[in-house]
Design a protein around this motif. Structure first.
Motif, PDB file in Angstrom:
ATOM      1  N   GLY A  24      37.526  34.550  36.795  1.00  0.00           N
ATOM      2  CA  GLY A  24      36.498  35.705  37.107  1.00  0.00           C
ATOM      3  C   GLY A  24      36.853  36.669  36.357  1.00  0.00           C
ATOM      4  N   LEU A  25      37.555  37.788  36.769  1.00  0.00           N
ATOM      5  CA  LEU A  25      37.453  39.227  36.106  1.00  0.00           C
ATOM      6  C   LEU A  25      38.787  39.371  35.259  1.00  0.00           C
ATOM      7  CD1 LEU A  25      37.150  40.995  39.457  1.00  0.00           C
ATOM      8  CD2 LEU A  25      35.578  40.561  38.058  1.00  0.00           C
ATOM      9  N   LEU A  26      39.793  38.437  35.388  1.00  0.00           N
ATOM     10  CA  LEU A  26      40.898  38.736  34.803  1.00  0.00           C
ATOM     11  C   LEU A  26      41.277  37.463  33.481  1.00  0.00           C
ATOM     12  CD1 LEU A  26      43.092  40.279  37.410  1.00  0.00           C
ATOM     13  CD2 LEU A  26      41.973  41.366  35.320  1.00  0.00           C
ATOM     14  N   TRP A  27      42.312  37.621  33.023  1.00  0.00           N
ATOM     15  CA  TRP A  27      42.983  36.693  32.251  1.00  0.00           C
ATOM     16  C   TRP A  27      44.514  37.269  32.034  1.00  0.00           C
ATOM     17  CZ3 TRP A  27      45.443  38.471  27.975  1.00  0.00           C
ATOM     18  CH2 TRP A  27      44.875  39.553  27.299  1.00  0.00           C
ATOM     19  N   ILE A 100      42.537  38.755  44.115  1.00  0.00           N
ATOM     20  CA  ILE A 100      42.252  37.439  44.268  1.00  0.00           C
ATOM     21  C   ILE A 100      42.053  36.570  42.859  1.00  0.00           C
ATOM     22  CG2 ILE A 100      40.334  35.963  44.680  1.00  0.00           C
ATOM     23  CD1 ILE A 100      39.643  37.839  47.181  1.00  0.00           C
ATOM     24  N   SER A 101      41.691  37.294  41.765  1.00  0.00           N
ATOM     25  CA  SER A 101      41.567  36.873  40.557  1.00  0.00           C
ATOM     26  C   SER A 101      42.860  36.643  39.874  1.00  0.00           C
ATOM     27  CB  SER A 101      40.379  37.855  39.596  1.00  0.00           C
ATOM     28  OG  SER A 101      40.489  37.398  38.491  1.00  0.00           O
ATOM     29  N   LEU A 102      43.831  37.518  39.970  1.00  0.00           N
ATOM     30  CA  LEU A 102      45.017  37.620  39.552  1.00  0.00           C
ATOM     31  C   LEU A 102      45.888  36.371  40.211  1.00  0.00           C
ATOM     32  CD1 LEU A 102      47.196  38.874  37.583  1.00  0.00           C
ATOM     33  CD2 LEU A 102      47.903  40.346  39.458  1.00  0.00           C
ATOM     34  N   GLU A 103      45.884  36.373  41.555  1.00  0.00           N
ATOM     35  CA  GLU A 103      46.461  35.347  42.217  1.00  0.00           C
ATOM     36  C   GLU A 103      46.100  33.905  41.759  1.00  0.00           C
ATOM     37  OE1 GLU A 103      45.725  35.962  46.312  1.00  0.00           O
ATOM     38  OE2 GLU A 103      47.565  37.208  46.628  1.00  0.00           O
ATOM     39  N   ALA A 104      44.800  33.723  41.393  1.00  0.00           N
ATOM     40  CA  ALA A 104      44.109  32.595  40.701  1.00  0.00           C
ATOM     41  C   ALA A 104      44.624  32.311  39.462  1.00  0.00           C
ATOM     42  CB  ALA A 104      42.613  32.626  40.972  1.00  0.00           C
ATOM     43  N   CYS A 105      44.900  33.226  38.635  1.00  0.00           N
ATOM     44  CA  CYS A 105      45.180  33.236  37.111  1.00  0.00           C
ATOM     45  C   CYS A 105      46.930  32.715  37.464  1.00  0.00           C
ATOM     46  CB  CYS A 105      45.257  34.394  36.631  1.00  0.00           C
ATOM     47  SG  CYS A 105      43.508  34.678  35.961  1.00  0.00           S
ATOM     48  N   LEU A 106      47.609  33.341  38.393  1.00  0.00           N
ATOM     49  CA  LEU A 106      48.991  33.076  38.413  1.00  0.00           C
ATOM     50  C   LEU A 106      49.159  31.487  38.897  1.00  0.00           C
ATOM     51  CD1 LEU A 106      50.454  36.280  39.696  1.00  0.00           C
ATOM     52  CD2 LEU A 106      50.454  35.481  37.344  1.00  0.00           C
TER      53      LEU A 106
END
Length: 114
Positions: A24-27, A100-106
């Motif tokens: 989503g918003l992050l990488w 939410i986006s950071l948790e998904a990346c991790l």
């Protein structure tokens, strides 16, 4: 405990050997390094994200999210080098959306770890 990622050599190692995850918003780019005492984190926000005031606001939110995730986990974030970046439009989203986006990346990074 979270430390600041510094030095050209650390960024070069991260670019050459790091694993990247997008959501989503992050990488997030991550390189595991068990020799470190703590996770080292840096943030990359492009100018297209908005003026400095907005980029700093997003950076503060991300810093707080990372600190919270580190404290919530019994063992903290895995030691290593992290570079967290935003995509266009991330400034328009809330703290919860960024988390939410950071948790998904991790979570993606955990699945790709050997």
């Amino acid at each position: 405990m979270i430390e600041r990622l510094r030095g050209r050599s650390a960024f070069a190692r991260l670019r050459a050997d790091g694993v990247r995850a997008d959501h989503g918003l992050l990488w997030v780019r991550f390189l595991s390094d068990p020799s470190l005492n703590a996770a080292r984190v840096a943030y990359a926000l492009p100018r297209q994200a908005g003026p400095a005031v907005i980029r700093n606001k997003v950076r503060r939110r991300l810093r707080e999210i990372v600190r919270g995730l580190d404290q919530e986990s019994p063992s903290g974030l895995p030691t290593g080098l992290y570079l967290i970046g935003t995509k266009r439009g991330a400034a328009q989203f809330s703290y919860v959306d960024l988390r939410i986006s950071l948790e998904a990346c991790l979570a993606k990074l955990e699945r790709t770890e050997p």
